[in-house]
Design an enzyme around this catalytic site. Sequence first.
Site, short mmCIF file in Angstrom:
data_model
loop_
_atom_site.label_atom_id
_atom_site.label_comp_id
_atom_site.label_asym_id
_atom_site.label_seq_id
_atom_site.Cartn_x
_atom_site.Cartn_y
_atom_site.Cartn_z
N GLU A 160 -4.95 7.53 0.67
CA GLU A 160 -5.10 8.54 1.71
C GLU A 160 -6.02 9.69 1.29
O GLU A 160 -5.61 10.85 1.25
CB GLU A 160 -3.73 9.06 2.14
N ASN A 179 -6.74 2.93 -0.04
CA ASN A 179 -5.73 2.63 0.96
C ASN A 179 -5.62 3.82 1.91
O ASN A 179 -5.46 4.96 1.47
CB ASN A 179 -4.39 2.39 0.25
N HIS A 204 0.74 1.50 10.03
CA HIS A 204 2.03 2.03 10.50
C HIS A 204 1.90 2.28 12.00
O HIS A 204 1.50 3.37 12.44
CB HIS A 204 2.39 3.30 9.75
N GLU A 215 0.44 -2.07 4.86
CA GLU A 215 1.75 -1.42 5.01
C GLU A 215 2.26 -1.56 6.45
O GLU A 215 2.54 -0.57 7.12
CB GLU A 215 1.66 0.07 4.64
N ASP A 270 4.29 -1.87 9.72
CA ASP A 270 5.55 -1.77 10.46
C ASP A 270 5.20 -1.37 11.88
O ASP A 270 4.12 -0.82 12.15
CB ASP A 270 6.55 -0.81 9.83
#
Length: 377
Positions: free
Chosen positions: A179, A221, A257, A285, A287
């Site tokens: 990030e 990332n 996300h 990642e 979800d």
Amino acid sequence: MPPHHTTAPGRGAPGNGKGVLLIAAALCTVILTVTGILITVLPGPPAQDGHRLPELARGHGIELGVAVAVNPLVNDRRYRNVIEDHYTSVTAENTMKWQHVQPERGEYDWSGPDTLVDFATARDLNVRGHTMLWHNQQPAWLSQGDWDADTLRAVVHDHVTTVMDRYEGRVTSWDVINEPLEDHGPNMRENLWYDVLGPDYIAQTLYSAHAADPEARLYINEFGIERAGPKADALHALVTDLVDRGVPLHGVGFQGHFVHGNVPDDLADQMRRYTDLGLEVTISEVDVRIPEPVTGEDLADQRREYHDILVACLEVDGCVNVTVWGVTDAHSWIPEWFPGYTAALPFDDSYRPKPALAGMVEALSRRPRPRTAATRA
């Protein structure tokens, strides 16, 4: 991404309480009564088809991963079973972050990372390292230190070298930079590394990581780059500059996300921007959080969303991994950090597979097509 923490079972996600299972043979419809909510699960591959996921993923030449927390890994057989039966790689959810692995300067705690890596090695699962430099989950000695550039640069180099040396050959890829951009904008994030070392901290750290383990695949990332926009353009410009300069960078992780109903339809196009540079990409990642109360229609739509996320990876030459961010809703970071949202993962609080798992099976059941690997060494 906010700091990732596990939550106690039973926080909001469907699957709490005693479910009553009815099977209507003609319609192949399953109805679950869960905490007083009637949920209709649409037809799909039977639950046991989820065990085919590792074979199907390998047939496409990709890894299917999951983020793993150490406590349930050690203490819960069901948790271990889900990992072993459904995935081909694991990512350390928290235990490799600086706060945990070097809680005091020069003092390393290998108990958590060793537990995860030993578990994966014994089961022939690949391991993704997460993460080296992040603005969150730093120990107080680091975040509150009064650093000059030379000293902090040496601290970063020592940390990266020590951790990567220990797991050389067993952790195959690393989220080296996590990030680097502001949450909602295109500018570089003003974090410890940027403020003291300047914007070239990214290249410096990648060089340190490559020197420590020349075979490891090194990643940046980031979240908020999954659809077209200023932040996506800013990261692409940053990465293009690193590639043009010959900095040892091998891939970009798209965190993914997502909010239910807002999975972007241009995810594959955004990933191709990096594979066109000769880099790998991962959806690192995943979800898909759903606002409460969760309905059967929501879960059916979530099945399609998980399906489409995997298909996006399969359509991009150089997409090498899709990792789900958590094993089960019982250990998801979502309810704590996004109150009012839940049910983000393919397994519910009671470890029962949800329609999302069937969507993953469906996506990976497509006939494999020839894929061209990323070319950057």
